[in-house]
Motif scaffolding. Structure first.
Motif, PDB file in Angstrom:
ATOM      1  N   GLN A   1      -4.273   1.749  -2.423  1.00  0.00           N
ATOM      2  CA  GLN A   1      -3.977   3.059  -1.849  1.00  0.00           C
ATOM      3  C   GLN A   1      -4.439   3.095  -0.404  1.00  0.00           C
ATOM      4  N   CYS A   2      -3.655   3.720   0.459  1.00  0.00           N
ATOM      5  CA  CYS A   2      -4.021   3.769   1.879  1.00  0.00           C
ATOM      6  C   CYS A   2      -3.272   4.897   2.585  1.00  0.00           C
ATOM      7  N   ASP A   3      -4.003   5.655   3.380  1.00  0.00           N
ATOM      8  CA  ASP A   3      -3.404   6.592   4.328  1.00  0.00           C
ATOM      9  C   ASP A   3      -3.309   5.850   5.655  1.00  0.00           C
ATOM     10  N   LEU A   4      -2.113   5.472   6.035  1.00  0.00           N
ATOM     11  CA  LEU A   4      -1.920   4.643   7.227  1.00  0.00           C
ATOM     12  C   LEU A   4      -2.430   5.305   8.497  1.00  0.00           C
ATOM     13  N   THR A   5      -2.571   6.623   8.495  1.00  0.00           N
ATOM     14  CA  THR A   5      -2.981   7.325   9.705  1.00  0.00           C
ATOM     15  C   THR A   5      -4.499   7.364   9.889  1.00  0.00           C
ATOM     16  N   LYS A   6      -5.264   6.987   8.841  1.00  0.00           N
ATOM     17  CA  LYS A   6      -6.726   7.054   8.994  1.00  0.00           C
ATOM     18  C   LYS A   6      -7.508   5.968   8.261  1.00  0.00           C
ATOM     19  N   ASP A   7      -6.943   5.330   7.243  1.00  0.00           N
ATOM     20  CA  ASP A   7      -7.650   4.282   6.496  1.00  0.00           C
ATOM     21  C   ASP A   7      -7.385   2.929   7.139  1.00  0.00           C
ATOM     22  N   ASP A   8      -8.439   2.228   7.513  1.00  0.00           N
ATOM     23  CA  ASP A   8      -8.298   0.935   8.183  1.00  0.00           C
ATOM     24  C   ASP A   8      -7.745  -0.101   7.202  1.00  0.00           C
ATOM     25  N   LEU A   9      -6.571  -0.625   7.501  1.00  0.00           N
ATOM     26  CA  LEU A   9      -5.941  -1.627   6.632  1.00  0.00           C
ATOM     27  C   LEU A   9      -6.793  -2.873   6.471  1.00  0.00           C
ATOM     28  N   ARG A  10      -7.661  -3.151   7.444  1.00  0.00           N
ATOM     29  CA  ARG A  10      -8.464  -4.375   7.408  1.00  0.00           C
ATOM     30  C   ARG A  10      -9.499  -4.364   6.285  1.00  0.00           C
ATOM     31  N   GLU A  11      -9.667  -3.223   5.636  1.00  0.00           N
ATOM     32  CA  GLU A  11     -10.548  -3.176   4.471  1.00  0.00           C
ATOM     33  C   GLU A  11      -9.923  -3.896   3.276  1.00  0.00           C
TER      34      GLU A  11
ATOM     35  N   CYS B   1       0.836  -1.200   0.000  1.00  0.00           N
ATOM     36  CA  CYS B   1       0.000   0.000   0.000  1.00  0.00           C
ATOM     37  C   CYS B   1       0.870   1.249   0.000  1.00  0.00           C
ATOM     38  N   ASP B   2       0.304   2.316  -0.506  1.00  0.00           N
ATOM     39  CA  ASP B   2       1.007   3.598  -0.529  1.00  0.00           C
ATOM     40  C   ASP B   2       0.004   4.733  -0.405  1.00  0.00           C
ATOM     41  N   PHE B   3       0.495   5.848   0.124  1.00  0.00           N
ATOM     42  CA  PHE B   3      -0.293   7.063   0.282  1.00  0.00           C
ATOM     43  C   PHE B   3      -0.702   7.628  -1.082  1.00  0.00           C
ATOM     44  N   SER B   4       0.164   7.462  -2.071  1.00  0.00           N
ATOM     45  CA  SER B   4      -0.027   8.057  -3.391  1.00  0.00           C
ATOM     46  C   SER B   4      -0.772   7.109  -4.329  1.00  0.00           C
ATOM     47  N   PRO B   5      -1.948   7.493  -4.832  1.00  0.00           N
ATOM     48  CA  PRO B   5      -2.650   6.662  -5.813  1.00  0.00           C
ATOM     49  C   PRO B   5      -1.822   6.444  -7.078  1.00  0.00           C
ATOM     50  N   ARG B   6      -1.039   7.447  -7.462  1.00  0.00           N
ATOM     51  CA  ARG B   6      -0.214   7.318  -8.665  1.00  0.00           C
ATOM     52  C   ARG B   6       0.860   6.244  -8.473  1.00  0.00           C
ATOM     53  N   ALA B   7       1.468   6.202  -7.282  1.00  0.00           N
ATOM     54  CA  ALA B   7       2.477   5.174  -7.006  1.00  0.00           C
ATOM     55  C   ALA B   7       1.865   3.785  -7.090  1.00  0.00           C
ATOM     56  N   VAL B   8       0.665   3.625  -6.552  1.00  0.00           N
ATOM     57  CA  VAL B   8      -0.003   2.322  -6.588  1.00  0.00           C
ATOM     58  C   VAL B   8      -0.286   1.897  -8.025  1.00  0.00           C
ATOM     59  N   GLU B   9      -0.662   2.836  -8.871  1.00  0.00           N
ATOM     60  CA  GLU B   9      -0.909   2.515 -10.277  1.00  0.00           C
ATOM     61  C   GLU B   9       0.378   2.053 -10.962  1.00  0.00           C
ATOM     62  N   PHE B  10       1.505   2.677 -10.619  1.00  0.00           N
ATOM     63  CA  PHE B  10       2.787   2.229 -11.180  1.00  0.00           C
ATOM     64  C   PHE B  10       3.081   0.791 -10.760  1.00  0.00           C
ATOM     65  N   VAL B  11       2.764   0.449  -9.512  1.00  0.00           N
ATOM     66  CA  VAL B  11       2.966  -0.929  -9.052  1.00  0.00           C
ATOM     67  C   VAL B  11       2.123  -1.894  -9.885  1.00  0.00           C
ATOM     68  N   LYS B  12       0.861  -1.551 -10.095  1.00  0.00           N
ATOM     69  CA  LYS B  12      -0.043  -2.441 -10.827  1.00  0.00           C
ATOM     70  C   LYS B  12       0.331  -2.565 -12.307  1.00  0.00           C
ATOM     71  N   GLN B  13       1.018  -1.540 -12.839  1.00  0.00           N
ATOM     72  CA  GLN B  13       1.428  -1.570 -14.247  1.00  0.00           C
ATOM     73  C   GLN B  13       2.741  -2.308 -14.463  1.00  0.00           C
ATOM     74  N   ASN B  14       3.429  -2.651 -13.375  1.00  0.00           N
ATOM     75  CA  ASN B  14       4.696  -3.360 -13.496  1.00  0.00           C
ATOM     76  C   ASN B  14       4.458  -4.746 -14.102  1.00  0.00           C
ATOM     77  N   PRO B  15       5.267  -5.155 -15.086  1.00  0.00           N
ATOM     78  CA  PRO B  15       5.089  -6.481 -15.705  1.00  0.00           C
ATOM     79  C   PRO B  15       5.152  -7.634 -14.715  1.00  0.00           C
ATOM     80  N   LEU B  16       5.808  -7.420 -13.573  1.00  0.00           N
ATOM     81  CA  LEU B  16       5.931  -8.482 -12.571  1.00  0.00           C
ATOM     82  C   LEU B  16       4.716  -8.573 -11.655  1.00  0.00           C
TER      83      LEU B  16
END
Length: 292
Positions: free
Chosen positions: A151-161, A126-141
């Motif tokens: 995407q997740c804000d660790l300070t307020k978004d419940d990871l259990r979702e 997970c990452d704070f930045s939606p753009r960073a997460v999209e780069f992860v998903k676009q990686n061939p691996l």
């Protein structure tokens, strides 16, 4: 959110290869008198208005960072398994499937080398930045059978979702917590604790107090004690081992190891060398690890 310049000094400095790099775990380095005077003279803090603006726009600033740099800024972290032997040692048997959460995955410079190196890892990322997460998903691996990025804000978004409660064996916090406001760090740690198994491990590495990067901040960059803002609006905290230990203990973790790692970043061409100070630590969640 992988922090800018986390493994290099801005400019033409690059980290020395391991065989040329001086590594001295243990006590932190001391500042020279000139360095102490420089930091001591920077007492003025950024205004409350600007601080609130930086907090409000933190996600936007990280998204802009990844928009500018895409996947080209950080090198893949092939050193992770060397520095954190626990990624292998925490298993009861070699073929055991390890469930990992990388909190603050950036564009995947840590998780993809791990997934390539070890076929028995499933990684949440997970990452704070939606753009960073999209780069992860676009990686061939990237493969949904072995990795789940969100995407997740660790300070307020419940990871259990996105991650089942108590399902993770190991959580990595690598150059992540320093980018969070100190007042909210405990919230992030309590959040990751909910998805970690009893007896599970948190592997931590981040900026240490007295790191050379502290000296590079100009006047007008100080947000609070050991907390600074860069020109691009991203922020950085520099940890003492005492502060970090207390922070994790307040969030319900137990300290296993917690040491400074001193390195030297060199520029052979210009004959320059600067000291780097990182804090490398291991914490566990109380209870007995339930292996699958």
């Amino acid at each position: 959110m992988a922090l800018p310049k986390d493994e290099s000094v801005p400019g033409n400095f690059t980290a020395a290869p391991p065989e040329e790099e001086e590594v001295r775990p243990g006590q932190n380095k001391s500042f020279t008198r000139e360095e102490s005077n420089k930091l001591g003279g920077d007492r003025a803090l950024v205004s409350d208005f600007k601080q609130m603006k930086l907090e409000k726009e933190a996600q936007k600033n990280w998204d802009l960072f990844y928009k500018r740099n895409a996947t080209n800024f950080f090198k893949d972290r092939h050193w992770t398994t060397r520095e954190f032997e626990e990624l292998r040692a925490c298993r009861q048997f070699e073929s055991q499937r390890l469930v990992l959460l990388e909190a603050g995955c950036g564009v995947g410079n840590c998780i993809f080398p791990l997934l390539e190196d070890d076929l028995n890892i499933f990684a949440y990322a997970c990452d704070f930045s939606p753009r960073a997460v999209e780069f992860v998903k676009q990686n061939p691996l990237y493969c949904s059978e072995r990795c789940c990025a969100f995407q997740c804000d660790l300070t307020k978004d419940d990871l259990r979702e996105n991650v089942p409660e108590g399902s993770v064996d190991v959580i990595t916090l690598i150059f992540v917590l320093s980018a969070i406001h100190p007042d909210k760090m405990k919230l992030a740690l309590e959040n990751i604790s909910r998805v970690l198994k009893p007896g599970g491990t948190v592997l931590f590495r981040d900026y240490g107090l007295h790191d050379h990067a502290m000296l590079r901040f100009k006047a007008g960059s100080k947000l609070g004690e050991n907390f600074y803002v860069r020109q691009d609006g991203t922020r950085s905290y520099f940890f003492s081992k005492e502060f970090l230990a207390e922070l994790f203990e307040e969030a319900g973790f137990q300290s296993v190891t917690n040491n400074y790692v001193l390195r030297e970043t060199v520029n052979k061409k210009e004959g320059l060398c600067v000291p780097r100070v990182f804090l490398q630590s291991k914490f566990t969640k109380p209870g007995q690890l339930q292996t699958s």
